[in-house]
Design a protein around this motif. Structure first.
Motif, PDB file in Angstrom:
ATOM      1  N   VAL A   1      -8.070   2.597   4.685  1.00 23.08           N
ATOM      2  CA  VAL A   1      -7.676   2.345   3.297  1.00 23.08           C
ATOM      3  C   VAL A   1      -8.098   0.910   2.991  1.00 23.08           C
ATOM      4  N   LEU A   2      -9.000   0.768   2.023  1.00 23.35           N
ATOM      5  CA  LEU A   2      -9.539  -0.537   1.646  1.00 23.35           C
ATOM      6  C   LEU A   2      -8.964  -0.953   0.298  1.00 23.35           C
ATOM      7  N   VAL A   3      -8.664  -2.253   0.158  1.00 27.31           N
ATOM      8  CA  VAL A   3      -8.090  -2.782  -1.077  1.00 27.31           C
ATOM      9  C   VAL A   3      -8.888  -4.004  -1.493  1.00 27.31           C
ATOM     10  N   ASP A   4      -9.146  -4.135  -2.801  1.00 30.74           N
ATOM     11  CA  ASP A   4      -9.845  -5.308  -3.350  1.00 30.74           C
ATOM     12  C   ASP A   4      -8.863  -6.106  -4.186  1.00 30.74           C
TER      13      ASP A   4
ATOM     14  N   ALA B   1      -2.372   0.502  -4.390  1.00 29.47           N
ATOM     15  CA  ALA B   1      -2.057  -0.845  -3.923  1.00 29.47           C
ATOM     16  C   ALA B   1      -1.557  -1.655  -5.110  1.00 29.47           C
ATOM     17  N   ILE B   2      -0.362  -2.226  -4.948  1.00 31.72           N
ATOM     18  CA  ILE B   2       0.222  -3.077  -5.981  1.00 31.72           C
ATOM     19  C   ILE B   2       0.753  -4.335  -5.315  1.00 31.72           C
ATOM     20  N   SER B   3       1.023  -5.340  -6.123  1.00 32.92           N
ATOM     21  CA  SER B   3       1.667  -6.524  -5.582  1.00 32.92           C
ATOM     22  C   SER B   3       2.971  -6.100  -4.919  1.00 32.92           C
ATOM     23  N   ASP B   4       3.261  -6.673  -3.776  1.00 38.76           N
ATOM     24  CA  ASP B   4       4.500  -6.324  -3.079  1.00 38.76           C
ATOM     25  C   ASP B   4       5.707  -7.052  -3.665  1.00 38.76           C
ATOM     26  N   VAL B   5       5.493  -7.947  -4.609  1.00 31.30           N
ATOM     27  CA  VAL B   5       6.575  -8.764  -5.143  1.00 31.30           C
ATOM     28  C   VAL B   5       7.046  -8.216  -6.482  1.00 31.30           C
ATOM     29  N   CYS B   6       8.312  -7.793  -6.540  1.00 31.37           N
ATOM     30  CA  CYS B   6       8.902  -7.295  -7.788  1.00 31.37           C
ATOM     31  C   CYS B   6       8.866  -8.402  -8.832  1.00 31.37           C
ATOM     32  N   SER B   7       8.475  -8.075 -10.045  1.00 32.06           N
ATOM     33  CA  SER B   7       8.371  -9.081 -11.105  1.00 32.06           C
ATOM     34  C   SER B   7       9.737  -9.518 -11.625  1.00 32.06           C
ATOM     35  N   HIS B   8      10.780  -8.831 -11.256  1.00 33.32           N
ATOM     36  CA  HIS B   8      12.120  -9.213 -11.701  1.00 33.32           C
ATOM     37  C   HIS B   8      12.859 -10.042 -10.656  1.00 33.32           C
ATOM     38  N   GLY B   9      12.891  -9.566  -9.420  1.00 34.64           N
ATOM     39  CA  GLY B   9      13.731 -10.216  -8.429  1.00 34.64           C
ATOM     40  C   GLY B   9      13.011 -10.880  -7.283  1.00 34.64           C
TER      41      GLY B   9
ATOM     42  N   VAL C   1       0.887  -1.159   0.000  1.00 36.72           N
ATOM     43  CA  VAL C   1       0.000   0.000   0.000  1.00 36.72           C
ATOM     44  C   VAL C   1       0.928   1.212   0.000  1.00 36.72           C
ATOM     45  N   VAL C   2       0.736   2.095  -0.967  1.00 34.47           N
ATOM     46  CA  VAL C   2       1.663   3.201  -1.172  1.00 34.47           C
ATOM     47  C   VAL C   2       0.891   4.512  -1.224  1.00 34.47           C
ATOM     48  N   ARG C   3       1.460   5.520  -0.589  1.00 34.60           N
ATOM     49  CA  ARG C   3       0.898   6.869  -0.665  1.00 34.60           C
ATOM     50  C   ARG C   3       1.847   7.706  -1.512  1.00 34.60           C
ATOM     51  N   ASP C   4       1.338   8.244  -2.613  1.00 31.24           N
ATOM     52  CA  ASP C   4       2.200   9.005  -3.512  1.00 31.24           C
ATOM     53  C   ASP C   4       2.433  10.423  -2.997  1.00 31.24           C
ATOM     54  N   GLU C   5       3.217  11.200  -3.736  1.00 31.04           N
ATOM     55  CA  GLU C   5       3.582  12.540  -3.266  1.00 31.04           C
ATOM     56  C   GLU C   5       2.384  13.478  -3.128  1.00 31.04           C
ATOM     57  N   ASP C   6       1.298  13.191  -3.867  1.00 31.49           N
ATOM     58  CA  ASP C   6       0.094  14.016  -3.781  1.00 31.49           C
ATOM     59  C   ASP C   6      -0.844  13.566  -2.665  1.00 31.49           C
TER      60      ASP C   6
ATOM     61  N   ILE D   1      10.767  -6.334 -16.757  1.00 29.92           N
ATOM     62  CA  ILE D   1      10.062  -6.133 -18.024  1.00 29.92           C
ATOM     63  C   ILE D   1       8.589  -6.528 -17.930  1.00 29.92           C
ATOM     64  N   GLN D   2       8.214  -7.193 -16.828  1.00 33.29           N
ATOM     65  CA  GLN D   2       6.829  -7.610 -16.613  1.00 33.29           C
ATOM     66  C   GLN D   2       6.162  -6.683 -15.596  1.00 33.29           C
ATOM     67  N   PRO D   3       4.897  -6.314 -15.833  1.00 35.38           N
ATOM     68  CA  PRO D   3       4.181  -5.482 -14.855  1.00 35.38           C
ATOM     69  C   PRO D   3       3.833  -6.279 -13.605  1.00 35.38           C
ATOM     70  N   VAL D   4       3.442  -5.569 -12.565  1.00 39.15           N
ATOM     71  CA  VAL D   4       2.937  -6.191 -11.336  1.00 39.15           C
ATOM     72  C   VAL D   4       1.453  -5.845 -11.215  1.00 39.15           C
ATOM     73  N   PRO D   5       0.676  -6.705 -10.566  1.00 38.12           N
ATOM     74  CA  PRO D   5      -0.747  -6.415 -10.395  1.00 38.12           C
ATOM     75  C   PRO D   5      -0.987  -5.129  -9.597  1.00 38.12           C
ATOM     76  N   VAL D   6      -2.024  -4.409  -9.990  1.00 40.07           N
ATOM     77  CA  VAL D   6      -2.475  -3.201  -9.307  1.00 40.07           C
ATOM     78  C   VAL D   6      -3.906  -3.463  -8.843  1.00 40.07           C
ATOM     79  N   TYR D   7      -4.211  -3.078  -7.606  1.00 36.92           N
ATOM     80  CA  TYR D   7      -5.515  -3.366  -7.029  1.00 36.92           C
ATOM     81  C   TYR D   7      -6.294  -2.081  -6.740  1.00 36.92           C
ATOM     82  N   PRO D   8      -7.621  -2.129  -6.877  1.00 37.80           N
ATOM     83  CA  PRO D   8      -8.440  -0.956  -6.562  1.00 37.80           C
ATOM     84  C   PRO D   8      -8.334  -0.580  -5.083  1.00 37.80           C
ATOM     85  N   VAL D   9      -8.276   0.726  -4.844  1.00 40.83           N
ATOM     86  CA  VAL D   9      -8.190   1.265  -3.492  1.00 40.83           C
ATOM     87  C   VAL D   9      -9.373   2.198  -3.258  1.00 40.83           C
ATOM     88  N   THR D  10      -9.972   2.087  -2.078  1.00 38.67           N
ATOM     89  CA  THR D  10     -11.033   2.989  -1.648  1.00 38.67           C
ATOM     90  C   THR D  10     -10.649   3.523  -0.280  1.00 38.67           C
ATOM     91  N   VAL D  11     -10.791   4.820  -0.100  1.00 35.25           N
ATOM     92  CA  VAL D  11     -10.576   5.411   1.222  1.00 35.25           C
ATOM     93  C   VAL D  11     -11.953   5.683   1.815  1.00 35.25           C
TER      94      VAL D  11
END
Length: 115
Positions: free
Chosen positions: A103-106, A44-52, A34-39, A88-98
């Motif tokens: 902070v809720l994640v699906d 919410a994204i997968s916590d596992v890097c797709s490379h390592g 769960v990440v809060r950006d600069e704004d 080179i592979q994306p990671v899953p991104v999950y919907p977030v609702t506040v």
């Protein structure tokens, strides 16, 4: 399942990440960053890097991206797409609702999935 409480809004300052473990509809444990950006927006994204296969929540958050601490791959928090090699592979991104101070994640309805 649907939205699950991942954390409280005040658990994260801007440009911070937090590892949470949520449970999918089939009962599997799913590590989520769960990440809060600069704004101040939450992502919410997968916590596992797709490379390592290391924790992205341990990486640096800058703007709307997170950088893997091990090899420097960067991922867009909105799309999960890698912006910097070696990933080179994306990671899953999950919907977030506040909802109030929650902070809720699906995790059962990913917006993007690794391919």
């Amino acid at each position: 399942m649907s939205n699950q409480i991942a954390c409280a809004t005040d658990d994260l300052a801007p440009e911070e990440a937090l590892l949470v473990e949520l449970t999918s509809a089939d009962g599997a444990a799913v590590p989520v960053a769960v990440v809060r950006d600069e704004d101040g927006d939450y992502h919410a994204i997968s916590d596992v890097c797709s490379h390592g296969a290391v924790s992205l929540s341990d990486g640096e958050v800058e703007g709307c991206l997170v950088e893997c601490w091990l090899h420097g791959s960067q991922f867009d928090l909105r799309t999960g797409r890698p912006l910097q090699l070696p990933a080179i592979q994306p990671v899953p991104v999950y919907p977030v609702t506040v909802d109030g101070d929650k902070v809720l994640v699906d995790i059962d309805a990913p917006l993007a999935a690794a391919s």
